[in-house]
Write a protein that holds these residues in place. Structure first.
Motif, mmCIF file in Angstrom:
data_model
loop_
_atom_site.group_PDB
_atom_site.id
_atom_site.type_symbol
_atom_site.label_atom_id
_atom_site.label_comp_id
_atom_site.label_asym_id
_atom_site.label_seq_id
_atom_site.Cartn_x
_atom_site.Cartn_y
_atom_site.Cartn_z
ATOM 1 N N GLU A 168 -7.293 2.459 1.435
ATOM 2 C CA GLU A 168 -6.478 2.052 0.287
ATOM 3 C C GLU A 168 -7.311 1.183 -0.636
ATOM 4 O O GLU A 168 -8.155 0.395 -0.196
ATOM 5 N N LYS A 226 -10.258 8.214 -5.079
ATOM 6 C CA LYS A 226 -9.741 8.157 -3.712
ATOM 7 C C LYS A 226 -10.772 8.734 -2.748
ATOM 8 O O LYS A 226 -11.112 9.918 -2.799
ATOM 9 N N CYS A 273 0.337 3.591 6.415
ATOM 10 C CA CYS A 273 -0.048 2.466 5.543
ATOM 11 C C CYS A 273 0.512 1.162 6.108
ATOM 12 O O CYS A 273 1.238 0.440 5.417
ATOM 13 N N VAL A 304 0.825 -1.204 0.000
ATOM 14 C CA VAL A 304 0.000 0.000 0.000
ATOM 15 C C VAL A 304 0.863 1.260 0.000
ATOM 16 O O VAL A 304 0.656 2.175 -0.786
ATOM 17 N N LEU A 321 -3.194 3.411 -8.380
ATOM 18 C CA LEU A 321 -3.569 4.403 -7.389
ATOM 19 C C LEU A 321 -4.027 5.709 -8.031
ATOM 20 O O LEU A 321 -5.001 6.323 -7.595
ATOM 21 N N GLU A 376 -4.504 5.034 6.244
ATOM 22 C CA GLU A 376 -5.006 4.287 5.088
ATOM 23 C C GLU A 376 -5.203 2.812 5.399
ATOM 24 O O GLU A 376 -5.796 2.084 4.607
#
Length: 417
Positions: free
Chosen positions: A151, A167, A81, A12, A162, A117
């Motif tokens: 995530e 998001k 993360c 991630v 990503l 995340e």
């Protein structure tokens, strides 16, 4: 001052580092593993979606990795993360999240944005992360901006990464919300604003619970359709021709990876501990999906029995031991349970996977590079993962008996899940 510190440089965190560097941000990576830090600084990748050359490109932009948490004192934004595995009680193990907060908390300055995340239960950001950071930093609620953004990394996905995956961002006060929105707008194409951290946390759990339940549905249907002597793969193909109201899911030997076998349990645990009753869909889906390796082994035993062979003493070749195609990631792969059950029954278990040089399942042996020779030598070959490197027509022609758990073969002599 630095733009960003990413805490946790795994599947991630590292893609976030990459996109932030490409967007022109000044990025530092923070990880407790000295091996990860040294490897990245030497230009070596340890995740599927970034190769060594891409790590070299990140280093050329000024990216550096460290295990020294004082780096956050110079950052405008810090994104956590780190892993959240299941605890022994069935809920999320927040030890890594709490450890990350304890590491960065004393070094935060007024105005810093901190985003979690890591996948977790709704309420973690507001009830665990924010209070801990405020305590350790000495900063007041108006001095520290805390947000949550789930995530959505899909390792090996060549279409959505990503940058082009929307998001979701949620915070519980307007200042933090705007700061988080502005930060992610520099890195990704589309930012979707949630009304709060709990809604953002819950969105990720809904996404993966939806998949978990539907996979369980087709796994259970595949089992009784086999008993009814109906080709379930054709049933899925036919249903998929409907242009509305249906999304195809396919059965398999179980579920794996960092999301589907884990994340829905966070919500189930939260419902049970906070509300006092169970989340029955998730609990049933978990029961069905976790039983699939045992079902696969029972089918293997039946196929060997049809050849007048016992499982004990037979050679079983497992093709593909990762949790999804064309990557090396083996987290929660159902292949491990299949292999262990076969070994317990006395089978000689061999494996082949073009992405896995060595497999840490005691008792199994590598089939070497020649998959066709290995299939010809085995009493039974089992396709557990459909890597694109496999020539399935050639494998079908070479194998004495082929059991396809992914529905990717069409030969009349092949047995499908």
């Amino acid at each position: 001052m630095g733009d960003l510190v990413v805490v946790g440089l795994g599947y991630v965190g590292l893609p976030l580092v990459a996109e932030a560097c490409r967007a022109g941000l000044s990025v530092t990576g923070l990880d407790v593993s000295r091996g990860v830090v040294d490897g990245l600084n030497a230009g070596r990748s340890h995740v599927d979606d970034l190769d060594d050359a891409e790590i070299g490109e990140l280093l050329a932009t000024g990216f550096t990795a460290t295990d020294d948490a004082t780096c956050v004192a110079e950052a405008d934004a810090v994104v956590i993360c780190v892993p959240t595995p299941l605890s022994a009680e069935g809920g999320p193990d927040l030890a890594a999240v709490e450890g990350a907060c304890r590491g960065i908390g004393p070094h935060l300055r007024p105005g810093t944005l901190v985003v979690l995340e890591s996948t977790t239960y709704p309420g973690t950001t507001a009830e665990v992360v924010r209070p801990l950071l405020e305590e350790l930093s000495g900063l007041g609620a108006d001095e520290l901006h805390v947000a949550y953004s789930p995530e959505r990394i899909d390792p090996g996905n060549a279409t959505y990464g990503l940058k082009n995956t929307p998001k979701v961002v949620g915070a519980d006060d307007p200042a933090a919300q705007e700061k988080a929105r502005a930060f992610y707008s520099r890195v990704v194409d589309t930012v979707v604003v949630a009304s709060g951290t709990r809604e953002a946390e819950s969105a990720k759990l809904l996404e993966n619970t939806y998949r978990h339940v539907n996979i369980a549905l087709v796994n259970e249907m595949a089992r009784f359709f086999h008993e009814l002597e109906i080709d379930f793969w054709e049933v899925v193909r036919l249903a998929s021709t409907k242009p509305f109201g249906f999304q195809a899911f396919t059965p398999g030997p179980g579920v794996g990876g960092h999301c589907i076998p884990i994340d829905p349990n966070y919500l189930s645990h939260r419902v049970r501990t906070q509300l006092g009753y169970g989340f029955r869909f998730v609990e049933l889906a978990q029961e069905i999906n976790s039983s699939m390796p045992a079902y696969v082994v029972s089918r293997i035993a039946s196929l060997l029995n049809d050849q007048e062979k016992a499982v004990r003493g037979s050679t079983v070749l497992l093709l593909g031991v990762t949790y999804k195609p064309d990557i090396a990631d083996q987290r929660e792969s159902p292949a491990v349970d299949v292999a262990k059950r076969l070994l317990q029954l006395g089978a000689s278990v061999r494996y082949h996977d073009p992405h896995v040089a060595s497999w840490d399942v005691a008792g199994t042996t590598s089939a070497g590079e020649d998959v066709l020779a290995a299939a010809a030598d085995a009493d039974l070959t089992v396709l557990l993962q459909q890597h694109s490197a496999y020539d399935l027509d050639a494998i079908e022609a070479s194998a004495r008996c082929l059991f396809d758990t992914r529905g990717r073969t069409t030969g009349e002599s092949t047995h499908r899940l």
